[in-house]
Structure formats: C-alpha cells, structure tokens
Design a protein around this motif. Sequence first.
Motif, mmCIF file in Angstrom:
data_model
loop_
_atom_site.group_PDB
_atom_site.id
_atom_site.type_symbol
_atom_site.label_atom_id
_atom_site.label_comp_id
_atom_site.label_asym_id
_atom_site.label_seq_id
_atom_site.Cartn_x
_atom_site.Cartn_y
_atom_site.Cartn_z
ATOM 1 N N LEU A 263 0.609 -1.342 -0.111
ATOM 2 C CA LEU A 263 0.224 0.251 -0.397
ATOM 3 C C LEU A 263 0.368 1.701 0.094
ATOM 4 N N ILE A 264 0.959 2.126 -0.905
ATOM 5 C CA ILE A 264 0.691 3.186 -0.474
ATOM 6 C C ILE A 264 0.072 4.561 -0.848
ATOM 7 N N SER A 265 -0.020 5.009 0.394
ATOM 8 C CA SER A 265 -1.072 5.741 1.033
ATOM 9 C C SER A 265 -0.355 7.221 0.850
ATOM 10 N N ILE A 266 -0.807 8.038 0.209
ATOM 11 C CA ILE A 266 -0.737 9.641 -0.053
ATOM 12 C C ILE A 266 -2.101 9.937 0.472
ATOM 13 N N GLY B 234 -1.694 16.432 7.378
ATOM 14 C CA GLY B 234 -2.355 16.337 8.662
ATOM 15 C C GLY B 234 -3.276 15.208 8.649
ATOM 16 N N ASP B 235 -3.666 14.750 7.536
ATOM 17 C CA ASP B 235 -4.606 13.489 7.378
ATOM 18 C C ASP B 235 -3.804 11.661 7.953
ATOM 19 N N ARG B 236 -4.269 10.711 8.579
ATOM 20 C CA ARG B 236 -4.610 10.102 8.417
ATOM 21 C C ARG B 236 -4.636 8.550 7.475
ATOM 22 N N PRO B 237 -3.853 7.381 7.899
ATOM 23 C CA PRO B 237 -4.178 6.643 6.239
ATOM 24 C C PRO B 237 -5.487 6.507 7.221
ATOM 25 N N PRO B 238 -5.928 6.286 5.765
ATOM 26 C CA PRO B 238 -7.425 5.361 5.831
ATOM 27 C C PRO B 238 -7.809 4.409 6.602
ATOM 28 N N LEU C 233 3.335 2.116 2.157
ATOM 29 C CA LEU C 233 4.051 3.226 2.677
ATOM 30 C C LEU C 233 3.275 4.491 2.883
ATOM 31 N N ILE C 234 3.494 5.102 3.804
ATOM 32 C CA ILE C 234 2.174 6.537 4.385
ATOM 33 C C ILE C 234 3.212 8.116 4.058
ATOM 34 N N CYS D 72 -4.565 8.454 -3.400
ATOM 35 C CA CYS D 72 -4.259 9.215 -2.603
ATOM 36 C C CYS D 72 -6.198 10.249 -2.389
ATOM 37 N N PHE D 73 -6.336 11.797 -1.898
ATOM 38 C CA PHE D 73 -7.253 11.457 -2.129
ATOM 39 C C PHE D 73 -8.255 11.857 -2.874
ATOM 40 N N ALA D 74 -7.749 11.962 -4.536
ATOM 41 C CA ALA D 74 -9.260 11.402 -5.348
ATOM 42 C C ALA D 74 -8.857 11.083 -6.667
#
Length: 135
Positions: free
Chosen positions: A30-33, A37-41, A51-52, A94-96
Amino acid sequence: MTVTIPNIIVCPRSKASGYLYSPKTTIDYLISINDSGDRPPAGYGLAKSRLILNFDDIENLLDYPQCVPPKETYIQQIIDFCKDIKEGTVLFHCFAGVSRSPAAALIFLAMLYGENKEDEAVSHLLSVLPNCCPN
C-alpha cells in the motif's frame, strides 16, 4: 523481453478501505498518499507492507502557504519501497485518485518497464486509470 507487472490498483481515498477490507483482494503493498495532517484510511494496517506519505496536492505554494508541498525525497521513498515488488497486489491511493497516486504508480511502472520504456509505463497506467493526470 516480457515485463511481469504486479496487479495495480489506483483509487481515491474513499475507496481504499473497501479494497483493504475486501475478502476478494489481498493488498500486499500500500502506498497511502494523504493530505498533510490526515491519517491513513481505515484498514491500512491490513496491507502486508505500506508506505505512508503526507503532503498536499497544490500547484503553487504561494497561493496556499499553509499547505505541505511534495518533496524530492518522497520520490526516493517510493522507489525504495517499490524496488523489490515483483508480484502481488499494489494499492496506490490519494484523496481523489487522479494525480498524486497515479504519479506514484507511474514511478513504479517506469521502474518495472525500465529505461527508455516510459511510453509503455504511461500506456499501462492509462489502461488502469484512463482519466488520471499524474503530477
């Protein structure tokens, strides 16, 4: 030479947890972008390796001085994380799911396809996510 490409999923944050909790799909990497200030999902800990990265999707820092811009070191972190991935399922979000995560996926694909095969890497990414706009 035939290139073996692991299963790649590129999606928005709103769908990442669904993949992570899905009984049909095992997310190996998982590559979490996330925005600063946001936490991973939810479910990010279910991926075998992750990787965050936290930075904002901005074009001009002068317009948004409170935002965290991407850094060149993040590219190296993505390269280091992906260099040994040869199989399994890799989830990029990522967000979108339109710009930052496709850019990370493109880095990974370019590594797999190799030097002077950028067109193949871009074509592969567009086959996975036709409306993406990596930045």
